[in-house]
Design an enzyme around this catalytic site. Sequence first.
Site, PDB file in Angstrom:
ATOM      1  N   ASP A 114       0.858  -1.184   0.000  1.00 37.72           N
ATOM      2  CA  ASP A 114       0.000   0.000   0.000  1.00 37.72           C
ATOM      3  C   ASP A 114       0.894   1.233   0.000  1.00 37.72           C
ATOM      4  O   ASP A 114       1.678   1.441   0.920  1.00 37.72           O
ATOM      5  CB  ASP A 114      -0.906   0.005   1.234  1.00 37.72           C
ATOM      6  N   GLU A 204      -2.072  -1.500  -5.776  1.00 36.65           N
ATOM      7  CA  GLU A 204      -3.338  -0.902  -6.192  1.00 36.65           C
ATOM      8  C   GLU A 204      -3.143  -0.044  -7.438  1.00 36.65           C
ATOM      9  O   GLU A 204      -2.031   0.408  -7.721  1.00 36.65           O
ATOM     10  CB  GLU A 204      -3.948  -0.066  -5.065  1.00 36.65           C
ATOM     11  N   CYS A 257     -12.234  -5.333   5.390  1.00 36.77           N
ATOM     12  CA  CYS A 257     -11.529  -5.914   6.539  1.00 36.77           C
ATOM     13  C   CYS A 257     -10.681  -7.078   6.035  1.00 36.77           C
ATOM     14  O   CYS A 257     -11.193  -7.981   5.369  1.00 36.77           O
ATOM     15  CB  CYS A 257     -12.536  -6.395   7.580  1.00 36.77           C
ATOM     16  N   CYS A 260     -12.044 -10.564   8.070  1.00 36.11           N
ATOM     17  CA  CYS A 260     -13.299 -11.263   7.778  1.00 36.11           C
ATOM     18  C   CYS A 260     -13.879 -10.906   6.411  1.00 36.11           C
ATOM     19  O   CYS A 260     -14.791 -11.573   5.931  1.00 36.11           O
ATOM     20  CB  CYS A 260     -14.331 -10.997   8.870  1.00 36.11           C
ATOM     21  N   CYS A 279     -16.042  -8.077  13.036  1.00 34.90           N
ATOM     22  CA  CYS A 279     -15.298  -9.127  13.740  1.00 34.90           C
ATOM     23  C   CYS A 279     -14.362  -8.592  14.822  1.00 34.90           C
ATOM     24  O   CYS A 279     -13.737  -9.357  15.541  1.00 34.90           O
ATOM     25  CB  CYS A 279     -14.508  -9.978  12.739  1.00 34.90           C
ATOM     26  N   ASP A 286      -3.034   1.347   6.807  1.00 32.63           N
ATOM     27  CA  ASP A 286      -2.292   1.030   5.582  1.00 32.63           C
ATOM     28  C   ASP A 286      -1.919  -0.446   5.521  1.00 32.63           C
ATOM     29  O   ASP A 286      -1.905  -1.053   4.450  1.00 32.63           O
ATOM     30  CB  ASP A 286      -1.035   1.899   5.483  1.00 32.63           C
TER      31      ASP A 286
END
Length: 300
Positions: A114, A204, A257, A260, A279, A286
């Site tokens: 990231d 990304e 997340c 989960c 969760c 990051d």
Amino acid sequence: MLEVTKCAPQLAIKNDLNSAFRNFFSKKAGFPKFHKKGINDSFALSNDQFKIKDAHVRIPKLGDVRLAEHIRFSGKIIGAAISRKADKWFIAIQIEITKPEPTHIGDSQAIGVDFGVKSLAVLSDGTIFQSSKASRKYETKLRRLNQELSRRKGAKKGEKQSANFRKTKRRIARLYARMADLRADETHKLSTMLTQNYGVIGIEDLNISGMLKNHKLARSISDAALSECRRQIEYKSEVSGSRVVVADMWFPSSKGCSSCGSVKETLSLSERTYHCDACGFTCDRDENAAKNLERYATSA
Ligand SMILES: [Zn+2]
């Protein structure tokens, strides 16, 4: 043309002017314009116009110039480009080499990256690549020099440039070059580390709309660093054999997340810690995004 080696304009006429006119006649570009002295000063040499011996390069009319480093590749020398950055001259030598066998690291070694504003990058294993502290110092210095420049005689339009004006201008150019070197060093270290150690790299896509919105210097620099870093990861992975997986713009790398998989409706930029309501997973923002990118890359 008489001041410099006759070789300097040769390739400029043969290659650059040729392509400039080609683009003009095929209506891809306007009529060729003359280069202004002092802006992007550079010239190219073909392989018969210079010679490399030991740690020296023989350039016509200049003679033997010591190279700052030895050439690390052996192969057929194709040509060279000589260019100026601030008040220093650099030579880039083009060498044809056979493509090395990719070192197969294997898909088991995967990482998500990231790219951030605060730090250069955060990896999915929690490693943080800090951007250099020096860059902030340079930014302060740059602001001060720009103020100094505006006070110098020659800053106003039509005013004759004073010696001091040119001196400050030269210092600004040197500082810019130094900042660019520092950034290049950072991105090269990161991209080399990633491609040499990981078989799958998840990154990304560039957030183009976000880039256009933000005019801040820090952000525009980090966007430039991001696209440069991505370019380096992509070409270095071709040599290392790593697979680069780019998550598309809509992939919820920040809002999702990594534990989960539930996706938050909103996540403000000020929330530096990711906390999952579903969760209870808590993680650096990051790092959470990097973990999502790693999973995306391994499942793609
Ligand atoms: Zn969760």
